[in-house]
Each structure stands twice: as C-alpha cells, then as structure tokens.
Design a protein around this motif. Structure first.
Motif, PDB file in Angstrom:
ATOM      1  N   TRP A   1       0.824  -1.225   0.000  1.00 18.81           N
ATOM      2  CA  TRP A   1       0.000   0.000   0.000  1.00 18.81           C
ATOM      3  C   TRP A   1       0.847   1.259   0.000  1.00 18.81           C
TER       4      TRP A   1
ATOM      5  N   TRP B   1       6.197   0.612  -5.374  1.00 17.95           N
ATOM      6  CA  TRP B   1       5.237   0.144  -4.375  1.00 17.95           C
ATOM      7  C   TRP B   1       5.992  -0.704  -3.366  1.00 17.95           C
TER       8      TRP B   1
ATOM      9  N   ASP C   1      -2.566  -7.692   6.408  1.00 22.29           N
ATOM     10  CA  ASP C   1      -3.472  -7.813   5.274  1.00 22.29           C
ATOM     11  C   ASP C   1      -3.627  -9.259   4.824  1.00 22.29           C
TER      12      ASP C   1
ATOM     13  N   ASP D   1      -4.576   3.994   2.441  1.00 19.95           N
ATOM     14  CA  ASP D   1      -4.843   3.370   1.156  1.00 19.95           C
ATOM     15  C   ASP D   1      -5.312   4.363   0.107  1.00 19.95           C
TER      16      ASP D   1
ATOM     17  N   THR E   1      -4.191   1.174  -9.736  1.00 21.52           N
ATOM     18  CA  THR E   1      -4.274   1.544  -8.330  1.00 21.52           C
ATOM     19  C   THR E   1      -4.131   3.061  -8.154  1.00 21.52           C
TER      20      THR E   1
ATOM     21  N   ARG F   1      -6.971   5.450  -6.428  1.00 18.93           N
ATOM     22  CA  ARG F   1      -6.694   6.337  -5.298  1.00 18.93           C
ATOM     23  C   ARG F   1      -7.003   7.784  -5.664  1.00 18.93           C
TER      24      ARG F   1
ATOM     25  N   ARG G   1      -4.916  -0.820  -3.419  1.00 13.47           N
ATOM     26  CA  ARG G   1      -3.538  -1.252  -3.152  1.00 13.47           C
ATOM     27  C   ARG G   1      -3.127  -2.292  -4.193  1.00 13.47           C
TER      28      ARG G   1
ATOM     29  N   SER H   1      -4.632  -5.583  -8.442  1.00 13.98           N
ATOM     30  CA  SER H   1      -5.037  -4.558  -7.481  1.00 13.98           C
ATOM     31  C   SER H   1      -6.163  -5.077  -6.616  1.00 13.98           C
TER      32      SER H   1
ATOM     33  N   TRP I   1     -12.536  -5.657   0.605  1.00 18.79           N
ATOM     34  CA  TRP I   1     -11.532  -5.581  -0.450  1.00 18.79           C
ATOM     35  C   TRP I   1     -11.917  -6.505  -1.599  1.00 18.79           C
TER      36      TRP I   1
END
Lengths: 316, 656
Positions: free
Chosen positions: B249, B256, B308, B345, B421, B425, B432, B460, B469
């Motif tokens: 994330w 990343w 996660d 996130d 991603t 965002r 993420r 993603s 998610w």
C-alpha cells in the motif's frame, strides 16, 4: 606398542578357543567356511565409517534428505562389502601343499594349491613375512611361497593366513590355515674339508685311455702305432706327432660311509657327507651312501641325490 | 589375529586407479560448478586435466614446493574471493580445491583411499546447494568411479575396462539400495537442528517485497517451478487461481512497497473455503504464497499472518517447504475500513501524474458515489484504449503512470496494476497493489497445480463499502488469456522457442517426477516420518520405535545378505552325490572312507566288512566305475539304476 599388541593377541588366543581352534594342524584338504572366517574393519574402514557418521549428522542437521539418502546408500554399500569380503574366502579350499628342496638356512619353495568352485580375486596368503596375492580364475591356483628354514630334518608347516580386503578395502576377512604336513629340510653342507678317502689305486686310474675322441697331440714315443701318427701336423713340426685319443672314462665311484668320517660330532659328519654328496653329484660320479640304519646303493642323477640327501636329513 | 606389519605405504598406484579417481574428481567439479566462482572452476579443471595427463605419461607425484604453492594459492584465492573460509560457499570451494590438489599426491593406496573418502564428502556437500532429483542422481553417479577406484586398489584381479569397473560398482550400489532405503526411512530425523543452518545465499529469486517498473521482467522469463499445490477436492477454476504473496500500500511515485507493521490480521467474513497443500521450492524470499485469502497460519512452515492476511516468514526458504492452508474463496475482507487505514490506502505522493489525477476526478464527477462504476470505467479504458501487453515495454519517465496511460500504452501486469491503483486512489477509492502468482499448469496425471516463477503476477485490490476488499485485475482487461491460459499464452510470440507448445507440455508432464521426488524424498521430514506407520494403525511413531524398527530392518537385510553370502555353488554331479550318500550310510556303520582312498578300494573294503551284502556292494562299485570311467557322458538310464540301488541299500551287520 607392538609388543603390547602381540601380548594382547596371545592372551586373546588363549582366552578364546574359538579363535584358536583351527590353529591345530589339520589334514588337507582344508575348506574355509563361516565358522573359521573372521572379519574386522580395516583402518580405512573405520575412518570411512567416521566420515559416514559426519555426513549423516550433517545431512540430518540441515534436514537434507538427498544427502541422507546417499549417505545411507554408501553405508549400505560398505556393509555389503563386508559380506563380499566374507564371500571372497567362503568355500575356498587348500587342496595340497607341495614342498621343494632346500638346505637348512635357505628358503624352501612351497607351492599351495587352492581350488574353488567360482572365480575369486584379490586373495592374499601370508606365510611368515612373505605375502602373495592371487586370484582364482579357472577354479584352481598354485601359489609359490618361500618358507624360511633353520635346521635339517622334518619341519612342520607354520600357520598360514589367507585373507582378503576385497572389494573396497574397508573390511579384512581372514582365516588361519594350519596344514598337518611336514617338509623335509636337507642338511647344510660344510664349507670346505678333505675329500673322501678312497682306495689307494684311485689316483693311478686317472689316465688317458684309447678312445675315439681326439684329445691331444704329443711327441712320438717308441712303440706308438704308425697309424696314430699325425702326418700333416708332423710336417709342420720338427719331430713326429702322435694323435692321442681319449674315451670319456666315468669318474670312479665314491663309496661314502658314515663310519669313515671319524673324529667329528654327528652334525659335522652329516655336513661333511652332504658336501661330498654335492661334489659327487656335481662331478657326475656315481656314489653310494652308508648311514646307520640305511644303506643306499651306487647310483647317480637328481633322484638319487635327493634320496641320499633325504636320508641324511632324516638322521636323528 | 591382526598383526600389523610395518610395511611401506604400499605399491605405487596403478594408472587406471588414478584414471578412476580423476573421473570421480571431475564429477565433483562438475556438480559444484554451478555455484563455484568462474575464476576457480577453469583453473581447477585445467589442473586436474594436467595432472591426469602427466600421470599417464609417467608415474610420480608433484614436488612438495608445488603442492605448498598451490595450496597457499588456493587459500588466498578463496579468502580473496569470499572474504572468509567458513560458510557454505567458501567451504565448498575450498573443499573442491583441496580435493583437486589431493590428486597431485595420490601415489600410494593410502593416498587414494583418503582421496576417495574426501571425494565422497565433497560430493555430498554439493547437495547442500541443490537437492533436486537430477542433482542427486549426478552425485550418485559420482560415487561409481569413487567406489571403482577403491576396488581397483585390491591386488590380483582380472584386468577390466572402465565401463566394466563402473558396472561392478553400480552392482554393489544396486544391491545395497534396499538397506539404504530402509535406513533412509527409519533414521530418526532431528526435530530441531543441532547447530545453525547455513547462511542464506546472496542471490535470491522470486517475488520481492517491493515493485517498480521492470522488477518483474526477470521473473516472467524464469521457468523454474515456484511451488506445487494439491487441493482437497476439485481445484478452483483458472480464473480464481490467484495466489497472494505481498500486499503493497505504500507508494512513493515510482515504487510500491510492502510495509510490515506487525499488526494482527484484519477480520474476514468467510462464505466458502478450500483446503490445500503447498510445497514451496527453495529460493524464495520470506513469503508463503497462498490461494486468495488464507485463513490460518501454517505452523510447520514457521509462518505468521501479516495485517493484510499475507503469510510471511522471517527466514528465507532454504529447503523445500510443505505447508497446509485453508483459504477463503468467497469472502468479505475487512468489511469496515478504519479511518487511518483508509487514509493510508488513499495516499498518493503529491506532484506526480497530474493527468491521471485529472482523469480520475473526471470519472468521479461522472459516476458520483458509485465506486464500482469508476472501477469499471478504468477497466474499460484498459480494454478499449489501445493498450497492449508486452514483456518489453518502452521505458517510462518521472510521471510513470501518466507516461504509461497517455504515452506508451504498453506493458505487463505490474504497469497495469500500478496505473489502475493510482487511478483508483486519485478517484478516492481505497486501493492497493497485490503481487503473487496467477494461473499455473494443472497436471491431470497426478492432480496438482504446478506454478512456475513465470506465473508471477501483480493486480489490485480496491475497497468497496459493503463488500470489503475486492480483487481487480486490470491485466485481464487487456489480455484475458493471461488469466485463463497463463503467462506464456499472454506472452505469445515473444517467448521464443523454449515455449513451443509440445515442449512446454512435455516439461509440464515431466514435472510429475520432480514432484514425486520433492514429496517422497526431500519433503520426508519429522512429521511425515511420525506418520509413517499410519496405515498400520499407529498414528505417531516415536524415535525409539524408529530405532527399533531400524534395527529390525538391518537384521533382516543382514539375514538376506548372509543368505547370499553363504550360498554355495557346488558342482552338481549326480553320480558323485549318490556315492556320497552311500558313503554316509556306510560311515554310520563305522566304515568311513579314508582320506586318499579311492572309491574302488573303499567299496571292496566295505564288501569285505559286510560279507552279507558283498554282491550288492560289488555291483554298486562296478556300476559307479562304469558311470565314472566308461562313458564321456554318463547315460541317464544307468544313473537312475545307480541312484535306486544306493537308495535301497541298507548296510547290515558289520564284520570288523
């Protein structure tokens, strides 16, 4: 260190009759079987075992199963080689031992005859300090080994060791053989001494006689036959030459007699007789031998010589 | 008993013994070549070849000064190359070097034996680097010349050619295989190592915990197996075969990152789950790939579950690792997203990718609060916007996502996942990047899924309210084959000859053998060993039981070996056998055949001792003599008569 080991070995042999049971002389043929074959790891075998332990510990520690598998394989192969070492000896037979002739102090040639149903390789036989490696390809092998001798007379065969470290040299299998057999050692001849006393006319008999073979030319003496004059040679010479012929005259026989050798102890007498026998044999003259208890008539040749020497050797 | 004699160290080594030892050392060098440095292998090989050549021309070892010089040179080279003498790599380099140098002085049997032992040890050391089936097999091959060299040291043998000598060694190994397998199964495994396991190698392949453009390129062309999965029950369909490794994330505009905060795993509502077993090949970093969202932590793999729900491992994977996991197939992951996590996130580094941000804002205006519609718009952009899938895309500049979306429009999974991603965002949807593996080859012969390194993938996850998610795979929008058929299908013509269809198929099928090796040999650990006797109703075997079983196995093998060793090949001679029988019968009556007594003499003596049976014995004697001497090949009829006569003969009163 070496002495301590030897003492330990001797005490072990006294304590463990199983190890010594077969050391008593036994009649031929001797067959090797499981109750008389012993196996111990060799120094290399012990070292390799240590190495295997190290590899196994490493494989277990790193949980490396492939290495563990191969270590197990090597260890199993080493164990199987122990059986192969046993099998190299199992069923082997010592069929006969033949002895050559030797005078005391010189090595006597022994011939060991081994037989086996199946072919074998990398066998070794120890006798005293001499070692001989051999293989049996066609089921039969004759191995020559020198046997050290000291005194004349009957000498018992010592223990023989047959051993093998086949196939990997990690284990040594061995078995003791003690054939119930004796070999005859001839007496050693004295280095020098007088010739045998013979009848007085002995020396006068050494003369040339008429024969077929041209031996020499000499000056003419009165009375020589005309046909024996060498005319061609005489022509180049200031006087007449006569051909002299010779017939090989057998050397006069020696009558060797124990009683004739006086003033010596028994062994010296034997040594002197042995020298005379040797000289007579060398000069090719016939000889006879009188010994207390045995009388051998005139004769010559290798067999006669052996007969006489045997008789000498057997004297008490 | 054993009398040591002070003998000289033995006769000089025969030439062919040294040939065999050189062959063994050459194999050692070959199995170590893959990890020895390039500056060491060729000189050692050259030295080996020179020594072999020299020894063939004339016997004799190398002079002492040369040996000392070479040893010092080797030590210096290893220290210079590795900076150390200890450890797995420098240690094995040193061992291989010393082994080659040992060959310089193999002039006596003793030296050859030491050399063979050392060669065996070095061969085993090669398995610390790779214990695959092929490597193990090659190492086992290396044992053949080593054993043959030992064998050739023994005196008085029939001369044999090289293949025959190797064959004899092979026979020995084959004969000892059963005992070896018994020992392998039953030697108690250590539940914890006695000392530290080797340090990890420097170069690691596999997924890393960060992703930037280009970081996958090497991975996608790596055909080695990453892991194999066998499912309890039917496997999930290809489109659901997503194996999560790292969740990332943290984004810095280019890279990343996976950030491990060591917090407890987030909650999950599970609808449907599946159990499966993964056997992970060594060489990966500290992550255990798991199908979709794992529900439990495999204890045997020493893993732990990250925040996660990725399975992390503190130590790299050194050996084959087998673990059992349950995973959710239908689920709601983290239905409530707390504010700090949401902020995290949504974060984008300021000052990057202005055009992407503008596009996202534009979508947000058009679709209002419908997050799913925004995601669909992004996927539609990838599908219809002229994007293409290639493993060799053009390089990207500072605003990587802008360059990709509006410029090059070509790339592979990591470009798409990253761009998607960032777009999400920018549109205000928590999103993420997830890396892992997708797809794999389903091997129908043995019912397992083979996943190679080239199946590495990035996608993603976006957070939708009420659904948690949700996985989004933008690559699938561009190239659906990537998901349904696998990485190689997506790569298409770019992959080269190695991916010709039939060859690929063959390799995938052959993988069954590798898997069998991995499961049966490499993965046979403490747990599997304890479950060894489950078929016999014993669920847990203690080490003491194992040792007892090992003893039983060894005794059984020893008995089998003894039976072999004691078997005699006596020549079968029926007439002689019958005569022996007759002799035994007479011997019981005190009429033993004397040594050296011929059969005729013996039987006449017996006839005198047994006047009542004189006739029978005389006919037996003449029959035997005829069998023995009258014919080249004894007639079967006469043989039968003789047998019957011997069988019916019973000695009665003996006259002494």
């Amino acid at each position: 260190m070496r002495e301590a080991l030897l003492r330990l070995q001797q005490s072990a042999e006294r304590r463990l009759p199983a190890l010594t049971r077969y050391r008593r002389p036994e009649p031929l043929p001797i067959a090797l079987h499981r109750r008389r074959i012993y196996i111990v790891p060799t120094g290399f075998g012990l070292g390799f075992g240590g190495l295997l332990l190290v590899m196994m510990t490493g494989a277990l520690n790193y949980s490396n199963n492939a290495a563990l598998l191969l270590t197990c394989l090597l260890a199993a192969a080493a164990a199987a080689s122990m059986l192969a070492a046993f099998r190299a000896l199992d069923g082997l037979r010592l069929q006969a031992v033949r002895a050559g002739h030797a005078v005391a102090g010189e090595p006597l040639a022994l011939t060991l005859e081994f037989v086996s149903v199946r072919p074998r390789s990398a066998l070794r036989v120890d006798l005293g300090d001499s070692m001989q490696a051999f293989a049996l390809d066609s089921g039969h092998a004759a191995i020559a080994l020198p046997l050290a001798t000291e005194h004349r007379g009957w000498q018992a065969l010592p223990r023989l060791r047959v051993w093998s470290s086949w196939p990997l040299g990690m284990f040594r299998a061995w078995s003791w053989l003690h054939p119930q057999q004796q070999v005859l050692v001839w007496p050693r001849a004295e280095a020098s001494g007088p010739p045998p006393r013979q009848p007085a006319d002995e020396s006068s008999r050494v003369q040339l006689r008429h024969g077929d073979e041209l031996a020499a030319l000499r000056d003419y003496r009165r009375g020589d036959a005309m046909r024996r004059i060498a005319w061609k040679s005489s022509a180049r010479h200031h006087g007449l030459l006569v051909k002299e012929f010779e017939q090989p005259e057998p050397r006069p026989a020696w009558h060797l007699d124990w009683r004739a050798v006086r003033g010596l102890d028994d062994e010296s007498r034997i040594a002197r007789l042995a020298r005379w026998l040797g000289e007579a044999q060398q000069q090719g003259r016939p000889y006879s031998l009188w010994l207390p208890g045995e009388e051998i008539g005139l004769g010559s040749g290798a067999a006669h010589y052996a007969h006489c020497m045997d008789a000498l050797a057997k004297l008490p | 008993m054993i009398r040591r004699r002070r003998t000289p160290p033995g006769p000089p080594t025969a030439a062919h013994t040294l040939d065999l030892l050189s062959l063994a050392v050459a194999l050692v060098l070959a199995v170590h070549a893959s990890h020895l440095p390039v500056w060491l292998t060729p000189p050692l090989g050259l030295l080996l070849g020179l020594r072999w050549w020299q020894r063939r021309r004339r016997p004799g070892g190398a002079p002492l000064w040369l040996k000392l010089l070479l040893t010092a040179g080797l030590l210096a080279a290893v220290i210079a190359g590795y900076g150390n003498l200890f450890g797995r790599e420098p240690g094995s380099a040193l061992a291989v070097g010393l082994l080659v140098l040992k060959l310089l002085e193999c002039e006596t049997s003793r030296d050859v034996r030491v050399g063979v032992g050392f060669a065996c040890f070095t061969l085993m050391a090669a398995l610390l680097f790779d214990q695959g089936m092929v490597a193990t097999f090659v190492v086992a091959l290396g044992l053949l010349p080593a054993l043959a060299a030992l064998r050739s040291l023994e005196p008085a043998q029939a001369p044999a050619k090289l293949p025959r000598e190797l064959l004899q060694a092979l026979k020995l190994l084959a004969a000892s295989l059963p005992l070896a397998l018994v020992a392998f199964l039953l030697v108690p495994r250590l539940s914890s190592p006695l000392w530290g396991t080797p340090n990890p190698g420097a170069a690691r392949t596999g997924l890393s915990d960060s992703m930037e453009p280009g970081s996958f390129t090497e991975l996608l062309t790596d055909d080695r197996p990453a892991f194999r999965v066998s499912f309890d029950g039917p496997p999930p369909p290809p489109a659901q075969r997503y194996f999560r490794a790292y969740v990332m994330w943290h984004y810095d505009g280019r890279r990343w990152n996976h950030v491990d905060l060591r917090r407890p795993p987030v909650p999950i509502d599970v609808d449907r789950s599946i159990g499966y077993q993964v056997s992970l090949e060594p060489g990966g970093a500290g992550v255990l790939p798991a199908l979709d969202v794992p529900l439990d932590t495999p204890a045997q793999a020493r893993g732990r579950m990250g925040e996660d729900r990725e399975l992390l491992r503190n130590r790299p994977v050194e050996d084959l690792l087998v673990y059992t996991v349950h995973s959710a197939l239908s689920y709601r992951l983290q239905p409530d997203l707390p504010a700090p996590a949401r902020q995290r996130d949504l974060a984008l580094p300021p000052g990057f990718n202005p055009r992407a941000r503008a596009l996202a804002a534009q979508w947000r205006q058009r679709y209002g609060q419908d997050d799913a519609a925004v995601a669909r718009a992004a996927l539609a952009l990838f599908h219809d916007g002229g994007f293409s899938y290639t493993l060799a895309p053009a390089p990207l500049g500072r605003d990587a996502v802008d360059d990709f979306l509006f410029g090059t429009r070509e790339g592979f999974c990591e470009h798409y996942a990253s761009a998607f991603t960032v777009l999400m965002r920018a549109a205000g949807i928590p999103a993420r990047v997830v890396t892992g593996y997708q797809g794999g080859y389903w091997n129908g012969m043995s019912n397992y899924l083979l996943v190679r390194q080239s199946d590495a993938h990035a996608w993603s996850e976006i957070w939708l309210s009420g659904r948690g998610w949700v996985r989004m795979d933008p690559t699938a929008a561009v190239r659906p084959e990537r998901v349904n058929l696998g990485a190689n299908a997506a790569a298409g013509a770019q992959a080269g000859w190695a991916h010709a269809g039939w060859l690929e198929e063959l390799r995938n099928r052959w993988d069954v053998v590798n898997r069998w090796w991995n499961q049966g040999v490499i993965g046979f650990d403490v747990l599997r060993q304890r479950g060894l006797l489950t078929p016999f109703g014993i669920s847990r075997v203690e080490p003491s039981t194992l040792v007892a079983l090992l003893g039983v196995g060894m005794v059984l093998s020893a008995l089998a070996g003894l039976a072999w060793a004691l078997r005699r090949h006596e020549a079968r001679d029926p007439a002689l056998a019958a005569l022996r029988k007759l002799e035994r019968r007479l011997a019981r009556r005190g009429l033993a055949r004397r040594p050296g007594e011929g059969p005729q003499h013996f039987l006449s003596r017996a006839a005198r001792a047994l006047p009542a049976q004189r006739k029978e014995l005389e006919s037996l004697m003449s029959c035997y003599l005829e069998l023995r001497y009258a014919h080249d090949e004894p007639p079967t009829e006469l043989l039968r008569v003789f047998h019957r006569a011997v069988r019916d003969f019973r000695p009665r009163g003996v006259v002494k």
